[in-house]
Write an enzyme that holds these catalytic residues in place. Structure first.
Site, short mmCIF file in Angstrom:
data_model
loop_
_atom_site.label_atom_id
_atom_site.label_comp_id
_atom_site.label_asym_id
_atom_site.label_seq_id
_atom_site.Cartn_x
_atom_site.Cartn_y
_atom_site.Cartn_z
N ARG A 112 25.04 40.55 38.88
CA ARG A 112 25.01 40.47 37.42
C ARG A 112 23.66 39.97 36.91
NH1 ARG A 112 30.90 39.99 36.57
NH2 ARG A 112 31.42 40.03 34.38
N ARG A 143 30.44 37.58 26.03
CA ARG A 143 30.28 38.26 27.33
C ARG A 143 29.40 39.51 27.17
NH1 ARG A 143 36.30 39.10 28.65
NH2 ARG A 143 35.65 40.10 30.59
N ARG A 194 43.53 44.40 26.22
CA ARG A 194 43.77 44.57 27.66
C ARG A 194 44.82 43.57 28.16
NH1 ARG A 194 38.85 44.21 31.97
NH2 ARG A 194 38.74 42.03 31.30
N ARG A 225 44.09 37.91 29.91
CA ARG A 225 43.09 36.99 30.46
C ARG A 225 42.61 36.03 29.38
NH1 ARG A 225 38.68 40.33 33.90
NH2 ARG A 225 37.34 38.84 32.82
N LYS A 251 35.22 49.23 35.12
CA LYS A 251 34.78 49.09 36.52
C LYS A 251 35.98 48.83 37.44
CE LYS A 251 31.91 45.62 35.81
NZ LYS A 251 32.08 45.36 34.37
P1 AMP Z 1 34.76 39.77 35.31
O1 AMP Z 1 36.18 39.75 35.78
O2 AMP Z 1 33.85 40.55 36.21
O3 AMP Z 1 34.63 40.17 33.86
O4 AMP Z 1 34.23 38.25 35.41
C1 AMP Z 1 34.85 37.21 34.66
C2 AMP Z 1 33.90 36.02 34.58
O5 AMP Z 1 33.60 35.53 35.90
C3 AMP Z 1 32.54 36.33 33.96
O6 AMP Z 1 32.56 36.28 32.55
C4 AMP Z 1 31.68 35.21 34.57
O7 AMP Z 1 31.94 33.97 33.94
C5 AMP Z 1 32.24 35.11 35.99
N1 AMP Z 1 31.54 36.02 36.93
C6 AMP Z 1 32.08 37.09 37.61
N2 AMP Z 1 31.16 37.67 38.40
C7 AMP Z 1 30.01 36.96 38.22
C8 AMP Z 1 28.70 37.08 38.73
N3 AMP Z 1 28.37 38.06 39.60
N4 AMP Z 1 27.77 36.18 38.33
C9 AMP Z 1 28.07 35.19 37.47
N5 AMP Z 1 29.29 35.02 36.93
C10 AMP Z 1 30.26 35.90 37.29
#
Ligand code: AMP
Length: 209
Positions: free
Chosen positions: A88, A166, A127, A155, A13
């Site tokens: 989400r 996740r 990654r 990360r 994404k």
């Molecule tokens: P991402 O970079 O999108 O993979 O997000 C990393 C982490 O941030 C996720 O595993 C969640 O803990 C938190 N996170 C990001 N976006 C959301 C969302 N829309 N709702 C809830 N938690 C989020």
């Protein structure tokens, strides 16, 4: 044009969002990036979010919805947004509909980037990201960003245990959103298990860009 990007963590994404921003000047909003900056800067939001993020769990809806309500009203979003990592949950999707309706902006598409979970585990554990420019690469890039020379890092949540959690969280809480957007006739599905340039060509074609 306002687009929601759907897909498991690691589906690509962020990579596709960066290409859409570069090509069409849309505003990229990644809730994950916002939260990581909040954790780094030790803000109140960051302190509340950190534990959930480290475990690979979702940050509670009310915190995320409050942050998006504020972010989506900034002037740089007027040309159109690419929402990456939000919504989400169904609660977040309903809140987004309300936000966009109050701003009188339509959602044009929900783009699902579809990748097999086992491919994702391999992708995410190798990654690496650039601290300076946000470039998304792999362990093969080494310690130096090939785009800007910045420092590459892994990360905290890209270790196998957290990645598997996740993916479970995605299957339970986020995957149902495909039905939500299919019901609104907004769902566009893309095979994400290909070279990112090929995926991008497909994205443009399917969005008529
Ligand atoms: P991402 O970079 O999108 O993979 O997000 C990393 C982490 O941030 C996720 O595993 C969640 O803990 C938190 N996170 C990001 N976006 C959301 C969302 N829309 N709702 C809830 N938690 C989020």
């Amino acid at each position: 044009m306002n687009i929601v990007l759907l897909g498991a963590p690691g589906a690509g994404k962020g990579t596709q969002a960066a290409k859409l921003v570069e090509r069409f000047g849309l505003c990229h909003i990644s809730t994950g990036d916002i939260l990581r900056a909040a954790v780094r800067d030790q803000t109140e939001l960051g302190k509340k979010a950190k534990g959930y993020m480290d475990a690979g769990d979702l940050v509670p809806d009310d915190l995320i919805i409050d942050l998006m309500k504020e972010r989506i009203q900034q002037p740089d979003t007027e040309a159109g947004v690419i929402l990456d990592g939000f919504p989400r949950t169904t609660t977040q999707a309903v809140a987004l509909d309300t936000m966009l309706a109050s701003l009188d902006r339509p959602l044009n598409a929900a783009l699902l980037i579809d990748v097999d979970p086992e491919v994702i585990v391999k992708r995410l554990t190798s990654r690496r990201m650039c601290k300076a420019c946000g470039y998304i690469g792999t362990a093969e890039d080494g310690a130096v960003c090939p785009k800007c020379g910045g420092e590459m890092y892994q990360r905290d949540d890209d270790n196998e245990t957290t990645v598997r959690n996740r993916l479970d969280v995605y299957a339970t809480s986020t995957a149902p959103l495909t039905d939500y957007y299919r019901g609104k006739d907004l769902l566009v599905t893309i095979d994400g298990d290909r070279d990112s340039e090929v995926v991008f060509e497909d994205v443009k074609k399917k969005l008529n860009l």
